[in-house]
Scaffold this motif. Structure first.
Motif, PDB file in Angstrom:
ATOM      1  N   ASP A   1       0.829  -1.198   0.000  1.00  0.00           N
ATOM      2  CA  ASP A   1       0.000   0.000   0.000  1.00  0.00           C
ATOM      3  C   ASP A   1       0.869   1.256   0.000  1.00  0.00           C
ATOM      4  OD1 ASP A   1      -2.051  -1.796   0.233  1.00  0.00           O
ATOM      5  OD2 ASP A   1      -2.433  -1.410   2.358  1.00  0.00           O
TER       6      ASP A   1
ATOM      7  N   HIS B   1       1.202   5.006   1.556  1.00  0.00           N
ATOM      8  CA  HIS B   1       0.735   5.889   2.623  1.00  0.00           C
ATOM      9  C   HIS B   1       0.557   7.297   2.053  1.00  0.00           C
ATOM     10  CE1 HIS B   1       1.654   2.538   5.057  1.00  0.00           C
ATOM     11  NE2 HIS B   1       2.943   2.804   5.267  1.00  0.00           N
TER      12      HIS B   1
ATOM     13  N   THR C   1      -2.557   6.114   9.201  1.00  0.00           N
ATOM     14  CA  THR C   1      -2.307   6.282   7.766  1.00  0.00           C
ATOM     15  C   THR C   1      -3.600   6.258   6.974  1.00  0.00           C
ATOM     16  OG1 THR C   1      -2.017   3.900   7.440  1.00  0.00           O
ATOM     17  CG2 THR C   1      -0.043   5.198   7.935  1.00  0.00           C
TER      18      THR C   1
ATOM     19  N   ASN D   1      -4.261   5.006   3.370  1.00  0.00           N
ATOM     20  CA  ASN D   1      -3.545   4.213   2.374  1.00  0.00           C
ATOM     21  C   ASN D   1      -4.361   4.044   1.103  1.00  0.00           C
ATOM     22  OD1 ASN D   1      -1.545   3.813   4.299  1.00  0.00           O
ATOM     23  ND2 ASN D   1      -2.466   1.908   5.022  1.00  0.00           N
TER      24      ASN D   1
END
Length: 476
Positions: free
Chosen positions: A269, A271, A292, A294
């Motif tokens: 992923d 951020h 986060t 994502n």
């Protein structure tokens, strides 16, 4: 007292952080000076002459400060990283010599004509001089980046024994000078310099327009800066995406540090937003220590150029120390976040131009004034990603920074020289900012004489409008 290697790195970082401001100023301001000079000669309009005079002074001041802060950098190789100089001198000596002989003297010689030759040389030669000044600044950046790009992706050399030491011997100058990293690094750095200077010009112009809406001189500078900002900020975003893929291919540990990717994974992923949930997360930014936002699989998609399930190598896979992950991770996010802010400023300014002008929007003018130094913040943090992300290597995959340090340098010597360099370079930066502030104050006095205590604008030569008329700003 600090460890000599740590202190040596910190000294070079402090010096380069300040020097890069002056170097980028020359690179970014050069094309604007060419434009102002050519337009002045072509049209004969006073507004371009005023802009040329003002920014030539800023350029000259930056050139002097860049010279003062740049020359000691070469000596720091010998004082703090003598082993590196011995091993890699044959590879980095050529580009650094070319920078001095081919670029610095070209820029210095024709800058004198640009400063004092307007009435003394033919117009065609004066315009040519402005082009040579800009060319000198760009050539200087080119040769410096040739040396740095070789340290990032070394090519065209072989390790040989010489005098009882292993050194890098040049075998292919073309391969050594034109490494895979050079085009990416050069384009990204030059674009960043242009954006940084454009924001400074836009901020100064917005300040004057805010106080004198009818100033034809500074409205001209403002429009030019907004157009350049729109084009270059959008270009930089697309180029930065491609550049990141190149980094993922050639320096996977740097890419992993940029994303704080500790474990190897597929479908990693990205951020978009990463906020620390504790103080520990500032210096150890793992996903579990961050709040986060994502985008699933996007890190893999960007790194591979289109495969959302591509594997991203984590930092734990490398058999050497990781770079300072927190510094790389947060610097990268500051740089990218500011990059998108610049795109927003450019689009906002383009919209205002289509609506009939920028000068009527107080909010936009204030946003430009507040953003004036942010281009240099993005440039410096981006440089931190480039340099710190390469650690522990001073030459990627060949020589560690600790192995390139000067043998016998004591902690006391390294620490005291660090403090001295920080004091001197800090003073140079403060002096530069003070003098530019004086230039701005002097220009404002020309626009708004002290007698105009009622807020009316003073005469602005080059303007065809009534300088006493203020345009009421809107909040659009």
């Amino acid at each position: 007292m600090l460890d000599p290697v740590v202190a040596g790195r910190a000294q070079f970082a402090v010096a380069l952080t300040i020097h890069i401001v002056f170097a980028a100023l020359s690179v970014g301001l050069g094309p604007f000076l060419v434009y102002f000079v050519v337009q002045e000669i072509r049209t004969g309009e006073q507004r371009y002459a005023r802009l040329r005079e003002f920014f030539t002074k800023v350029f000259a001041l930056g050139f002097v400060m860049g010279t003062v802060t740049g020359i000691p950098l070469g000596f720091m190789f010998g004082t703090n990283f003598a082993s590196f100089s011995t091993i890699a001198g044959e590879l980095i000596g050529g580009p650094l010599s070319f920078e001095a002989k081919m670029a610095f003297f070209l820029e210095a010689a024709f800058l004198g004509i640009l400063l004092y030759g307007r009435e003394r040389v033919p117009e065609w030669f004066y315009a040519l001089s402005s082009g040579f000044v800009a060319l000198g600044a760009w050539l200087s950046a080119f040769w410096i980046l040739v040396a740095n790009a070789w340290m990032q992706t070394p090519r065209g050399y072989e390790l040989v024994e010489r005098g009882g030491r292993t050194v890098a011997q040049l075998t292919d100058p073309m391969a050594a000078f034109f490494t895979p990293r050079l085009p990416w690094l050069f384009v990204h750095m030059q674009s960043a310099a242009i954006i940084s200077v454009t924001l400074v010009i836009a901020g100064i112009a917005a300040y004057f327009v805010y106080h004198n809406r009818d100033s034809e001189v500074w409205n001209t500078a403002l429009r030019a800066a907004v157009v350049v900002l729109l084009v270059m900020s959008v270009f930089q975003v697309f180029h930065g995406d491609l550049y990141a893929r190149h980094v993922a291919d050639t320096q996977p540990q740097k890419f992993a540090a940029m994303e704080a990717q500790y474990e190897t994974s597929t479908g990693a992923d990205l951020h978009v937003i990463a906020v620390p949930t504790s103080l520990d997360a500032l210096d150890n930014p793992r996903a579990e220590n961050l709040f986060t936002v994502n985008i699933p699989n996007l890190a893999s998609f960007l790194a591979s150029g289109g495969d959302p399930s591509a594997e991203i190598t984590g930092l734990n896979e490398f058999n050497y120390d990781s770079p300072p992950v927190a510094l790389v991770f947060w610097s990268f996010r500051i740089m990218v976040g500011l990059g998108f802010w610049f795109v927003g400023l450019g689009l906002w300014g383009g919209y205002r131009l289509l609506r009939g002008g920028i000068r009527a929007s107080d909010r936009y003018l204030m946003a430009l004034m507040g953003s004036a130094p942010l281009g240099f913040v993005a440039l410096i943090t981006g440089w931190y990603v480039t340099e710190v992300g390469r650690q522990p290597w001073i030459i990627q995959g060949v020589l560690r920074t600790s192995e390139g340090a000067t043998i016998g340098l004591s902690s006391a010597e390294a620490t005291l020289s660090l403090l001295g360099v920080a004091a001197v370079y800090g003073t140079a930066l403060v002096t530069f900012c003070y003098l530019v502030r004086q230039y701005v104050r002097s220009e404002r006095e020309r626009l708004l004489p002290p007698t105009a205590g009622d807020g009316d604008s003073g005469p602005d030569s080059g303007s065809n409008s009534d300088a006493g008329q203020q345009v009421v700003g809107s909040d659009d």
